[in-house]
Motif scaffolding. Structure first.
Motif, PDB file in Angstrom:
ATOM      1  N   VAL A   1      37.471 -21.463  39.763  1.00  0.00           N
ATOM      2  CA  VAL A   1      37.601 -22.543  38.777  1.00  0.00           C
ATOM      3  C   VAL A   1      37.072 -22.096  37.421  1.00  0.00           C
ATOM      4  N   TRP A   2      36.362 -20.976  37.402  1.00  0.00           N
ATOM      5  CA  TRP A   2      35.796 -20.419  36.164  1.00  0.00           C
ATOM      6  C   TRP A   2      35.619 -18.920  36.370  1.00  0.00           C
ATOM      7  N   HIS A   3      35.816 -18.149  35.305  1.00  0.00           N
ATOM      8  CA  HIS A   3      35.602 -16.705  35.416  1.00  0.00           C
ATOM      9  C   HIS A   3      35.168 -16.145  34.067  1.00  0.00           C
ATOM     10  N   SER A   4      34.515 -15.004  34.132  1.00  0.00           N
ATOM     11  CA  SER A   4      34.060 -14.317  32.929  1.00  0.00           C
ATOM     12  C   SER A   4      34.038 -12.823  33.206  1.00  0.00           C
ATOM     13  N   HIS A   5      34.361 -12.038  32.178  1.00  0.00           N
ATOM     14  CA  HIS A   5      34.307 -10.591  32.371  1.00  0.00           C
ATOM     15  C   HIS A   5      33.801  -9.900  31.111  1.00  0.00           C
ATOM     16  N   ARG A   6      33.305  -8.690  31.299  1.00  0.00           N
ATOM     17  CA  ARG A   6      32.842  -7.869  30.185  1.00  0.00           C
ATOM     18  C   ARG A   6      33.163  -6.413  30.485  1.00  0.00           C
ATOM     19  N   VAL A   7      33.662  -5.708  29.477  1.00  0.00           N
ATOM     20  CA  VAL A   7      33.936  -4.280  29.574  1.00  0.00           C
ATOM     21  C   VAL A   7      33.090  -3.576  28.523  1.00  0.00           C
ATOM     22  N   GLU A   8      32.278  -2.613  28.967  1.00  0.00           N
ATOM     23  CA  GLU A   8      31.402  -1.870  28.072  1.00  0.00           C
ATOM     24  C   GLU A   8      31.796  -0.399  28.037  1.00  0.00           C
ATOM     25  N   ARG A   9      31.750   0.161  26.875  1.00  0.00           N
ATOM     26  CA  ARG A   9      32.013   1.596  26.712  1.00  0.00           C
ATOM     27  C   ARG A   9      30.687   2.335  26.608  1.00  0.00           C
ATOM     28  N   ARG A  10      30.501   3.335  27.458  1.00  0.00           N
ATOM     29  CA  ARG A  10      29.319   4.173  27.391  1.00  0.00           C
ATOM     30  C   ARG A  10      29.718   5.507  26.758  1.00  0.00           C
ATOM     31  N   TYR A  11      28.960   5.916  25.757  1.00  0.00           N
ATOM     32  CA  TYR A  11      29.346   7.113  25.029  1.00  0.00           C
ATOM     33  C   TYR A  11      28.127   7.891  24.552  1.00  0.00           C
ATOM     34  N   GLU A  12      28.354   9.157  24.260  1.00  0.00           N
ATOM     35  CA  GLU A  12      27.337  10.003  23.661  1.00  0.00           C
ATOM     36  C   GLU A  12      27.592  10.067  22.160  1.00  0.00           C
ATOM     37  N   SER A  13      26.548   9.867  21.407  1.00  0.00           N
ATOM     38  CA  SER A  13      26.659   9.907  19.953  1.00  0.00           C
ATOM     39  C   SER A  13      25.826  11.056  19.416  1.00  0.00           C
ATOM     40  N   ARG A  14      26.396  11.807  18.500  1.00  0.00           N
ATOM     41  CA  ARG A  14      25.692  12.947  17.921  1.00  0.00           C
ATOM     42  C   ARG A  14      25.365  12.647  16.472  1.00  0.00           C
ATOM     43  N   ASP A  15      24.087  12.611  16.154  1.00  0.00           N
ATOM     44  CA  ASP A  15      23.609  12.299  14.810  1.00  0.00           C
ATOM     45  C   ASP A  15      22.858  13.493  14.238  1.00  0.00           C
ATOM     46  N   ARG A  16      22.844  13.578  12.941  1.00  0.00           N
ATOM     47  CA  ARG A  16      22.126  14.643  12.254  1.00  0.00           C
ATOM     48  C   ARG A  16      21.061  14.014  11.361  1.00  0.00           C
ATOM     49  N   ASP A  17      19.810  14.452  11.501  1.00  0.00           N
ATOM     50  CA  ASP A  17      18.737  13.878  10.710  1.00  0.00           C
ATOM     51  C   ASP A  17      18.660  14.535   9.333  1.00  0.00           C
ATOM     52  N   SER A  18      17.664  14.117   8.563  1.00  0.00           N
ATOM     53  CA  SER A  18      17.552  14.592   7.186  1.00  0.00           C
ATOM     54  C   SER A  18      17.252  16.075   7.086  1.00  0.00           C
ATOM     55  N   GLU A  19      16.750  16.651   8.163  1.00  0.00           N
ATOM     56  CA  GLU A  19      16.442  18.078   8.164  1.00  0.00           C
ATOM     57  C   GLU A  19      17.561  18.916   8.771  1.00  0.00           C
ATOM     58  N   GLY A  20      18.672  18.268   9.062  1.00  0.00           N
ATOM     59  CA  GLY A  20      19.829  18.998   9.571  1.00  0.00           C
ATOM     60  C   GLY A  20      19.842  19.225  11.060  1.00  0.00           C
ATOM     61  N   ARG A  21      18.877  18.658  11.776  1.00  0.00           N
ATOM     62  CA  ARG A  21      18.832  18.821  13.226  1.00  0.00           C
ATOM     63  C   ARG A  21      19.763  17.825  13.908  1.00  0.00           C
ATOM     64  N   THR A  22      20.419  18.252  14.963  1.00  0.00           N
ATOM     65  CA  THR A  22      21.367  17.405  15.684  1.00  0.00           C
ATOM     66  C   THR A  22      20.707  16.802  16.926  1.00  0.00           C
ATOM     67  N   ARG A  23      20.932  15.507  17.120  1.00  0.00           N
ATOM     68  CA  ARG A  23      20.382  14.815  18.284  1.00  0.00           C
ATOM     69  C   ARG A  23      21.497  14.027  18.964  1.00  0.00           C
ATOM     70  N   THR A  24      21.568  14.143  20.280  1.00  0.00           N
ATOM     71  CA  THR A  24      22.588  13.436  21.052  1.00  0.00           C
ATOM     72  C   THR A  24      21.940  12.323  21.864  1.00  0.00           C
ATOM     73  N   THR A  25      22.459  11.104  21.733  1.00  0.00           N
ATOM     74  CA  THR A  25      21.935   9.960  22.479  1.00  0.00           C
ATOM     75  C   THR A  25      23.079   9.258  23.206  1.00  0.00           C
ATOM     76  N   THR A  26      22.743   8.605  24.313  1.00  0.00           N
ATOM     77  CA  THR A  26      23.725   7.823  25.065  1.00  0.00           C
ATOM     78  C   THR A  26      23.620   6.368  24.672  1.00  0.00           C
ATOM     79  N   ARG A  27      24.738   5.758  24.322  1.00  0.00           N
ATOM     80  CA  ARG A  27      24.752   4.376  23.853  1.00  0.00           C
ATOM     81  C   ARG A  27      25.834   3.579  24.584  1.00  0.00           C
ATOM     82  N   THR A  28      25.751   2.263  24.405  1.00  0.00           N
ATOM     83  CA  THR A  28      26.728   1.364  25.034  1.00  0.00           C
ATOM     84  C   THR A  28      27.205   0.346  24.011  1.00  0.00           C
ATOM     85  N   GLU A  29      28.492   0.053  24.033  1.00  0.00           N
ATOM     86  CA  GLU A  29      29.044  -0.992  23.180  1.00  0.00           C
ATOM     87  C   GLU A  29      30.014  -1.843  24.000  1.00  0.00           C
ATOM     88  N   THR A  30      30.058  -3.137  23.695  1.00  0.00           N
ATOM     89  CA  THR A  30      30.982  -4.049  24.377  1.00  0.00           C
ATOM     90  C   THR A  30      32.336  -3.985  23.700  1.00  0.00           C
TER      91      THR A  30
END
Length: 251
Positions: free
Chosen positions: A85-114
């Motif tokens: 009589v009622w339903h709900s769903h959610r789809v999330e994307r999990r991804y790795e993001s690569r960022d570069r800081d002010s000193e030029g170093r690269t950092r990879t983090t895992t994130r999620t977005e709906t």
């Protein structure tokens, strides 16, 4: 140390707010009348006679019964096709993001977005002793509801980063349903502004709206326990925060 103390005091105040909010819900459930549909129809009829016609009846109360299909018929959830009589769903994307800081170093983090989220817009009737009353959920999710899907699907896009600097790892699919014949407890405001009686979130937003597949006794017991934890946690955080604040000022 002073700033840490202030933050702890603020967190403690937030815990006390949670305790007060939970306590208000318990008091509202204890104070509200549990009315049957015939009793509500009788009161609505009296209100119509006094006010020169229907459409002005308002009553905050409790209603209990079992879920039943709406006039549009039994629904099917979008991901699993489960009848409900009622339903709900959610789809999330999990991804790795690569960022570069002010000193030029690269950092990879895992994130999620709906990437997709949807709840069925229709309400449903509540059935008891052959009588029904409509429920307008107002976008609220019944608590708790049955989860029929929780699956992570790895993505085929596993090589290299995209131009925007991320790499999709996969997608998490979740779905929840409310089936027919499920016992429900509802605390809300009944009105006849649409013709048939419907219980919905109260017009007074300070009043709680409870839409649950648990009984009133189960809800009250759980809320009282939650209220105690909020209060105790708030007391500990405030005392610790004040101690750190005073200690930081004196040192």
């Amino acid at each position: 140390m002073v700033w840490i103390g202030i933050i702890l005091v603020l967190l403690g105040a937030g815990c006390f707010y949670g305790a007060v909010h939970t306590q208000r819900r318990v008091h509202a459930m204890m104070a509200a009348e549990t009315l049957s549909v015939p009793e509500l129809l009788e009161q609505a009829g009296i209100a119509a006679e006094l006010n020169g016609g229907p459409g002005r009846f308002r009553k905050v109360c409790e209603v209990v019964g079992e879920t039943a299909p709406a006039p549009v018929g039994v629904l099917r959830s979008e991901l699993t096709g489960t009848e409900c009589v009622w339903h709900s769903h959610r789809v999330e994307r999990r991804y790795e993001s690569r960022d570069r800081d002010s000193e030029g170093r690269t950092r990879t983090t895992t994130r999620t977005e709906t990437v997709s989220e949807r709840t069925s817009p229709h309400g449903w009737p509540l059935l008891r002793d052959g009588h029904t009353i409509g429920i307008d959920h107002g976008g609220r999710r019944p608590d708790p509801v049955e989860q029929v899907l929780d699956r992570f699907e790895p993505s085929d896009e596993q090589r290299g980063f995209f131009d925007r600097g991320d790499r999709t790892l996969g997608y998490r699919h979740q779905e929840w349903v409310l089936r027919t014949g499920v016992p429900m407890y509802v605390l809300g405001e009944v009105d006849d502004r649409d013709g048939p009686l419907i219980i919905r979130p109260p017009a007074d937003t300070t009043q709680p709206f409870v839409l649950s597949t648990r009984t009133e006794e189960e809800l009250t017991r759980s809320d009282r326990q939650t209220q105690r934890w909020w209060a105790r946690g708030g007391a500990v955080l405030v005392v610790l925060g004040l101690a750190l604040t005073v200690g930081g000022v004196l040192t």
